[in-house]
Motif scaffolding. Structure first.
Motif, short mmCIF file in Angstrom:
data_model
loop_
_atom_site.label_atom_id
_atom_site.label_comp_id
_atom_site.label_asym_id
_atom_site.label_seq_id
_atom_site.Cartn_x
_atom_site.Cartn_y
_atom_site.Cartn_z
N LEU A 130 12.28 -43.67 -32.06
CA LEU A 130 11.49 -44.51 -33.36
C LEU A 130 10.55 -45.64 -32.73
CD1 LEU A 130 12.42 -44.51 -36.51
CD2 LEU A 130 10.35 -43.22 -35.97
N PHE A 131 11.13 -46.58 -32.05
CA PHE A 131 10.93 -47.89 -31.56
C PHE A 131 10.59 -47.83 -30.22
CE2 PHE A 131 13.75 -49.91 -34.23
CZ PHE A 131 13.04 -51.10 -34.85
N ILE A 166 10.94 -56.65 -37.32
CA ILE A 166 12.47 -55.62 -37.88
C ILE A 166 13.22 -55.26 -36.79
CG2 ILE A 166 11.62 -53.01 -37.29
CD1 ILE A 166 8.66 -53.26 -37.82
N LEU A 167 13.08 -55.55 -35.70
CA LEU A 167 13.99 -55.99 -34.82
C LEU A 167 15.03 -56.66 -35.65
CD1 LEU A 167 13.40 -55.67 -30.90
CD2 LEU A 167 14.15 -54.48 -32.39
N ASN A 181 17.32 -55.19 -38.64
CA ASN A 181 17.56 -54.16 -37.83
C ASN A 181 19.01 -54.96 -37.78
OD1 ASN A 181 17.25 -51.54 -38.12
ND2 ASN A 181 16.55 -51.42 -37.29
N LEU A 234 7.56 -56.20 -34.26
CA LEU A 234 7.99 -55.89 -33.98
C LEU A 234 9.51 -56.15 -34.13
CD1 LEU A 234 7.23 -51.76 -34.07
CD2 LEU A 234 7.98 -52.77 -31.26
N ARG A 235 9.38 -57.26 -33.15
CA ARG A 235 10.37 -58.20 -32.75
C ARG A 235 11.01 -58.40 -34.36
NH1 ARG A 235 11.75 -61.42 -28.94
NH2 ARG A 235 9.58 -60.69 -28.06
N THR A 292 13.07 -49.07 -41.54
CA THR A 292 13.21 -49.26 -40.53
C THR A 292 11.80 -48.13 -40.17
OG1 THR A 292 15.28 -49.86 -39.87
CG2 THR A 292 13.43 -49.41 -37.89
N ALA A 293 11.66 -46.88 -39.97
CA ALA A 293 10.86 -46.00 -39.65
C ALA A 293 9.57 -46.25 -40.63
CB ALA A 293 11.07 -44.32 -39.92
N ALA A 299 3.75 -51.83 -39.39
CA ALA A 299 3.22 -51.95 -38.28
C ALA A 299 1.50 -51.83 -37.56
CB ALA A 299 4.13 -52.77 -37.52
N CYS A 300 2.27 -50.55 -37.10
CA CYS A 300 0.80 -49.71 -36.16
C CYS A 300 0.12 -50.26 -37.34
CB CYS A 300 1.59 -48.06 -36.37
SG CYS A 300 2.85 -48.24 -35.21
N HIS A 301 0.00 -49.78 -38.50
CA HIS A 301 -1.71 -49.55 -38.98
C HIS A 301 -1.52 -50.68 -39.48
CE1 HIS A 301 -1.89 -46.17 -40.83
NE2 HIS A 301 -1.21 -45.44 -40.57
N LEU A 349 7.67 -49.15 -39.88
CA LEU A 349 7.17 -49.33 -38.10
C LEU A 349 5.76 -48.98 -38.51
CD1 LEU A 349 10.28 -47.86 -35.44
CD2 LEU A 349 8.75 -50.05 -35.55
N GLN A 382 -1.58 -53.55 -37.47
CA GLN A 382 -2.72 -53.41 -35.62
C GLN A 382 -3.12 -52.62 -35.47
OE1 GLN A 382 -0.22 -55.29 -34.49
NE2 GLN A 382 -1.19 -55.63 -32.18
N VAL A 437 2.11 -50.16 -30.81
CA VAL A 437 0.91 -51.55 -31.07
C VAL A 437 0.95 -51.82 -30.40
CG1 VAL A 437 2.61 -53.36 -31.82
CG2 VAL A 437 2.47 -51.18 -33.11
N PHE A 472 18.22 -52.91 -27.49
CA PHE A 472 18.76 -52.59 -29.04
C PHE A 472 19.14 -51.68 -28.99
CE2 PHE A 472 18.02 -50.79 -33.20
CZ PHE A 472 18.47 -52.00 -34.02
N LEU A 480 8.55 -57.22 -25.41
CA LEU A 480 9.12 -56.77 -25.70
C LEU A 480 9.52 -55.01 -25.63
CD1 LEU A 480 6.41 -56.70 -29.09
CD2 LEU A 480 9.11 -56.98 -29.16
N VAL A 525 17.80 -46.99 -41.71
CA VAL A 525 16.58 -46.45 -40.64
C VAL A 525 15.67 -45.76 -41.21
CG1 VAL A 525 16.48 -43.72 -39.58
CG2 VAL A 525 18.98 -45.38 -39.18
#
Lengths: 108, 101, 96, 97
Positions: free
Chosen positions: D68-69, A35-36, A39, A32-33, A79-80, A86-88, A83, A90, D76, D34, D27, A76
């Motif tokens: 979204l985040f 991805i941040l 961005n 997640l970081r 990013t979606a 990343a969920c999958h 994300l 995890q 997560v 952000f 996080l 954007v």
């Protein structure tokens, strides 16, 4: 106090943001970081592009602005997607851990 | 500077201390509920004074309607979100702060 | 350009920068989110002052969009990240 | 002069926010930082005379991306672990107050 031109200030900030985002993308462990950080990197690039359009003369160049507008929307949506991936990742990792724990072969 | 501009500028300047007090309250007050209280002062009254001052100086009706719509939307947003946060905090059994403990 | 309104916007920007401390330090998640919400409102005010200061009326439209979407992230926070799902009956049960 | 101070203040805050997003341990804190970063980016678009970009950034950057985040963060970190961590923080806060 000397007057700094706005294009210099914002251009330097854009470069700084890009470098920070790149360092975060390479150096951080969590997805997640990362991805941040991507961005933030994108924001730095946008800032730099707009500064170029702004600082070249008295007239503002519309082409970089249109490109940046497209870039914001694209960033954007990417990013979606990132994300969701990343969920999958995890979930898959958690399921794998659970399976190994059930078999009794968990390594710590 | 005409008298109308003077009154409008005075209203805008009057709105600034409410925002500052919102920030100071957010930093200094002890728990969630009291911080919510400080937050809503900035939302309602501070933005209200700024919008009022700009309305007094504005020339067209369209701008007046737009400014009022902005204020109304911020009011609705702050009321909704503050209610949600306070409700969730009470459901999570966070105790309100009291002086004697 | 009206310098007076820009300096008022600068004061609000400084107060936003001071409020960032609450995000860094805030003990609960809700404190951080409330600070972000205060930034949304301060952002609307700064945009209105800048619109008056630079005589650019289109900036007020940006402020309108800001005000429209101010509640979105807070609502997403309360409903998704902080509590579990809240059923219409009022009983709370966690996701999955 | 004042405009220059506004620019410098905005840019310093942006850089500091980006630094804190990348180095904070929590996080959730990074995500909230952000969101405010996106808001300040919209302000800087206004200063660079690109209000159309400010409109897009206000609608997308601070509204949609934050939601979204936040919802991705909940999936997560896992609900159980996240709830427990937040609750412990709140207990510590209660004890101190």
């Amino acid at each position: 106090m000397t007057m700094l031109s706005p294009s210099l200030i914002y251009g330097l900030t854009g470069l700084l943001l890009f470098v920070m985002g790149l360092a975060g993308l390479l150096g951080c462990a969590e997805l997640l970081r990362k991805i941040l950080a991507t961005n933030i990197m994108a924001s730095g690039i946008f800032l730099f592009l707009i500064t170029i359009a702004h600082g070249s003369g008295t007239l503002i160049d519309p082409v970089p602005q249109a490109m940046v507008l497209t870039g914001i929307v694209v960033s954007v949506s990417s990013t979606a997607v990132a994300l969701a991936l990343a969920c999958h990742v995890q979930e898959a990792a958690r399921r794998h851990d659970l399976l190994q724990k059930k078999r009794g072969t968990v390594r710590r | 500077m005409t008298i109308v501009e003077l009154i409008g500028t005075g209203c805008v300047v009057l709105g600034i201390p409410f925002f500052l007090s919102g920030t100071i309250g957010l930093l200094r007050l002890p728990d969630i509920y009291t911080r919510l209280h400080a937050l809503t002062k900035a939302d309602n009254v501070g933005l209200g004074f700024i919008v009022l001052g700009l309305i007094i100086q504005s020339s067209s009706w369209l701008e007046v309607i737009k400014l009022l719509l902005i204020w109304f939307l911020v009011l609705m947003a702050s009321a909704t979100s503050c209610h949600l946060v306070a409700d969730a905090a009470l459901r999570k059994k966070i105790k309100p702060w009291t002086r004697e403990k | 350009m009206n310098t007076f309104y820009v300096s008022l916007a600068l004061i609000l920007l400084l107060s936003v920068a001071a409020g960032l401390l609450r995000i860094l330090r805030g003990p609960t998640a809700a404190d951080r989110m409330m600070a972000a919400q205060l930034f949304g409102t301060c952002g609307v005010a700064i945009l209105l002052l800048l619109a008056r200061g630079f005589d650019a009326l289109i900036v007020e439209d940006v402020a309108l969009v800001f005000a429209l979407l101010a509640a979105l992230s807070t609502v997403a926070f309360v409903r998704r990240a902080w509590t579990g799902k809240i059923t219409p009956k009022g009983r709370r049960h966690d996701h999955r | 002069m004042v405009v220059n101070a506004f620019d410098i203040c905005l840019c310093l805050t942006l850089a500091w926010l980006a630094w804190q997003v990348l180095r904070s341990h929590d996080l959730f804190k990074a995500v909230v930082l952000f969101i405010s970063f996106g808001m300040l980016m919209a302000l800087s678009w206004v200063r660079l005379q690109a209000p159309d970009l400010a409109l897009a950034e206000a609608a997308i950057g601070s509204g949609l991306t934050g939601a979204l985040f936040l919802s991705a963060l909940q999936r997560v970190t896992g609900n159980k672990r996240g709830e427990r961590r937040l609750d412990r923080n709140e207990e510590r806060h209660d004890k101190r107050a």
